[in-house]
Design an enzyme around this catalytic site. Sequence first.
Site, PDB file in Angstrom:
ATOM      1  N   ASP A 100       0.832  -1.200   0.000  1.00 34.72           N
ATOM      2  CA  ASP A 100       0.000   0.000   0.000  1.00 34.72           C
ATOM      3  C   ASP A 100       0.865   1.247   0.000  1.00 34.72           C
ATOM      4  O   ASP A 100       1.870   1.313   0.705  1.00 34.72           O
ATOM      5  CB  ASP A 100      -0.897   0.021   1.240  1.00 34.72           C
ATOM      6  CG  ASP A 100      -2.364  -0.194   0.897  1.00 34.72           C
ATOM      7  OD1 ASP A 100      -2.921   0.683   0.210  1.00 34.72           O
ATOM      8  OD2 ASP A 100      -2.926  -1.213   1.287  1.00 34.72           O
ATOM      9  N   ASP A 205      -3.463   4.460  -2.236  1.00 35.15           N
ATOM     10  CA  ASP A 205      -4.652   4.847  -1.482  1.00 35.15           C
ATOM     11  C   ASP A 205      -5.143   6.236  -1.888  1.00 35.15           C
ATOM     12  O   ASP A 205      -4.346   7.193  -1.943  1.00 35.15           O
ATOM     13  CB  ASP A 205      -4.301   4.817   0.018  1.00 35.15           C
ATOM     14  CG  ASP A 205      -5.493   5.024   0.906  1.00 35.15           C
ATOM     15  OD1 ASP A 205      -6.400   4.177   0.876  1.00 35.15           O
ATOM     16  OD2 ASP A 205      -5.508   6.028   1.650  1.00 35.15           O
ATOM     17  N   GLU A 259      -6.397   3.725  -6.160  1.00 34.76           N
ATOM     18  CA  GLU A 259      -7.754   3.849  -5.634  1.00 34.76           C
ATOM     19  C   GLU A 259      -8.225   5.264  -5.925  1.00 34.76           C
ATOM     20  O   GLU A 259      -7.622   6.233  -5.458  1.00 34.76           O
ATOM     21  CB  GLU A 259      -7.777   3.578  -4.132  1.00 34.76           C
ATOM     22  CG  GLU A 259      -9.182   3.677  -3.552  1.00 34.76           C
ATOM     23  CD  GLU A 259      -9.202   3.720  -2.031  1.00 34.76           C
ATOM     24  OE1 GLU A 259     -10.150   3.183  -1.435  1.00 34.76           O
ATOM     25  OE2 GLU A 259      -8.265   4.299  -1.442  1.00 34.76           O
ATOM     26  N   HIS A 328     -10.755  -4.501   2.163  1.00 35.01           N
ATOM     27  CA  HIS A 328     -10.721  -4.168   3.594  1.00 35.01           C
ATOM     28  C   HIS A 328     -11.635  -3.016   3.957  1.00 35.01           C
ATOM     29  O   HIS A 328     -11.891  -2.788   5.148  1.00 35.01           O
ATOM     30  CB  HIS A 328      -9.284  -3.807   3.988  1.00 35.01           C
ATOM     31  CG  HIS A 328      -8.802  -2.562   3.321  1.00 35.01           C
ATOM     32  ND1 HIS A 328      -8.533  -2.500   1.968  1.00 35.01           N
ATOM     33  CD2 HIS A 328      -8.553  -1.326   3.805  1.00 35.01           C
ATOM     34  CE1 HIS A 328      -8.147  -1.270   1.656  1.00 35.01           C
ATOM     35  NE2 HIS A 328      -8.151  -0.541   2.747  1.00 35.01           N
ATOM     36  N   ASP A 329     -12.145  -2.281   2.970  1.00 31.17           N
ATOM     37  CA  ASP A 329     -13.018  -1.138   3.225  1.00 31.17           C
ATOM     38  C   ASP A 329     -14.484  -1.434   2.939  1.00 31.17           C
ATOM     39  O   ASP A 329     -15.331  -0.538   3.034  1.00 31.17           O
ATOM     40  CB  ASP A 329     -12.598   0.053   2.350  1.00 31.17           C
ATOM     41  CG  ASP A 329     -11.405   0.796   2.898  1.00 31.17           C
ATOM     42  OD1 ASP A 329     -11.168   0.725   4.119  1.00 31.17           O
ATOM     43  OD2 ASP A 329     -10.688   1.445   2.105  1.00 31.17           O
TER      44      ASP A 329
END
Length: 569
Positions: A100, A205, A259, A328-329
């Site tokens: 990430d 991210d 993202e 994960h979100d």
Amino acid sequence: MTAARAWWKEAVVYQIYPQSFNDSDGDGVGDLQGVIDRLDYVADLGVDVIWLNPVYQSPQVDNGYDISDYRAIHEAYGTLEDWEELLDEIHARDMRLVMDLVVNHTSDDHEWFQRSRRGEDGYRDYYIWRDGGTDEDGDPVPPNNWTTGFGGSAWTYDEQVEAQYLHLFHERQPDLNWENPDVRSDVYEMIEWWLAKGIDGFRMDVINLISKPEGLPDGDPDEGWVGIEQFANGPRTQEFLEEMAAETFDNYDSMTVGECVDIDVDTAGDYVSADGPLDMVFHFEHMLLDQQEGWWTIEDWSLPELKSVMAEWQTELDGWNTVYLGNHDQPRIVSRFGDDGAYREESATLLATFLLTHQGTPFLFQGDEIGMTNCPWESVEEIRDADASNRVELALESGDIDSYDEARDVVEFRSRDNARTPMQWDDSRNAGFTDGDPWIKVNPNYEEVNVAAAEAREDGILSYYRDLIDLRSDLDVLVYGDYELLLPDHETVYAYRRTLDDPAADIDDVLVVLNVSPTATRISVPVEAEATPLFGNELDAAAESGSHDGTDLELQPYEARLYELSEQQ
């Protein structure tokens, strides 16, 4: 025309949330040695890439997305030596590692922010500070009306600086000032440091939020996330990403996926076209179908709506797709898009078929392959998700709700904690995740839903994932084939065709049919070809062959089928 080949297009990515994957030392928190211990399991699944959620040093306000030192490992996860061992072990199994990259913001514990607060050596401009104003009581008034992604104002007053700083997420996640070339230089140096260590790329991210418009104008107050039209895909985002790519990952055989919040297919094409700075983006259009009115409203969505969104991205994007339904979100995919009750196994395998037969790089999240489900959150004290807990707290303070019970249905559906419950390895205490007390609640269904039970079955969800991943790796048509949506308006059947113009391909025409319904359905699919059953979750029922007028199918609840299509004799 067949897309240019690349390893990351042919790969299947498996996302590991290290905090919840496997705990090797009994402290209740998953760690790097725990991941190493389970690498054979991941490799046996057949995946090619591991995306590892943040393991950097962090106060863990937002589960590691608040980074205080980009070049150190969070002590609960282990050491840099543990990380280096993990990288070596991943590569030894012919897999790759993607990390990430969180550079829209840092933790307020980061040295840069601490030096910014003190006004040292030009660091004040590493973050976005504004004076704002005061109200009649002398309390700070935000410089604009932007809110955070978690709810509440995007500005926090700092008494030491006597100014307010911008944070598009938690108040302890201040946004970096990307207009400052020193910030960009430091970020690129950090990216290069990790690439030189041998990682294979980055998941980036909220990367399209890094450029803020001059003057920071107010946003539309009626938007669920106020200001998003101002700071998503800001004026210099393309420039910054192109500069980042040229300085760092363009010099490596790497994979980059950004993202991107509030992005459409045309803007995404600017980022991922042949000349674009990124390889892929995560968009959210299909993930927001049940959230059009905001976080607090769970909306019904129709299958034609999902098909329409997916078809647009499959056919209109100038570049390569990602294919995902959870991470994960997001809540668990079988609870959100399938049936986590009577048809958990059938719908889990149907969703696997969806993920692995669309064009694009599939992203699987830990536990998808055994059909893990959402968790019952009985009290606010059980919540660890900064987003959900912040929203519940604000609703209680404002009087919108009187108790957690009024919010429970939404939290249980929406909370990011659903994906973050410990991986369910077996039916022993704490699902085999830890010998200690887990940092977050274990889903109580672990005694039935776990890896050991899945391994014991030859016809379950896990074996289905393994077999379908193998099939995708064998068939170029499932990777590079063109996409044609069939029956766009059908309310329960999702059908599409993948075709590849390649005389060397063993199979160049595949029909995918999914009955996204708990009801058996008869359907005629309009393809003029001979249809030979190829794969599915109800193979015994897939005996029908096509005719000149179409393929007549009797589909069981949540049945998924693949057919090889060939010219009629």
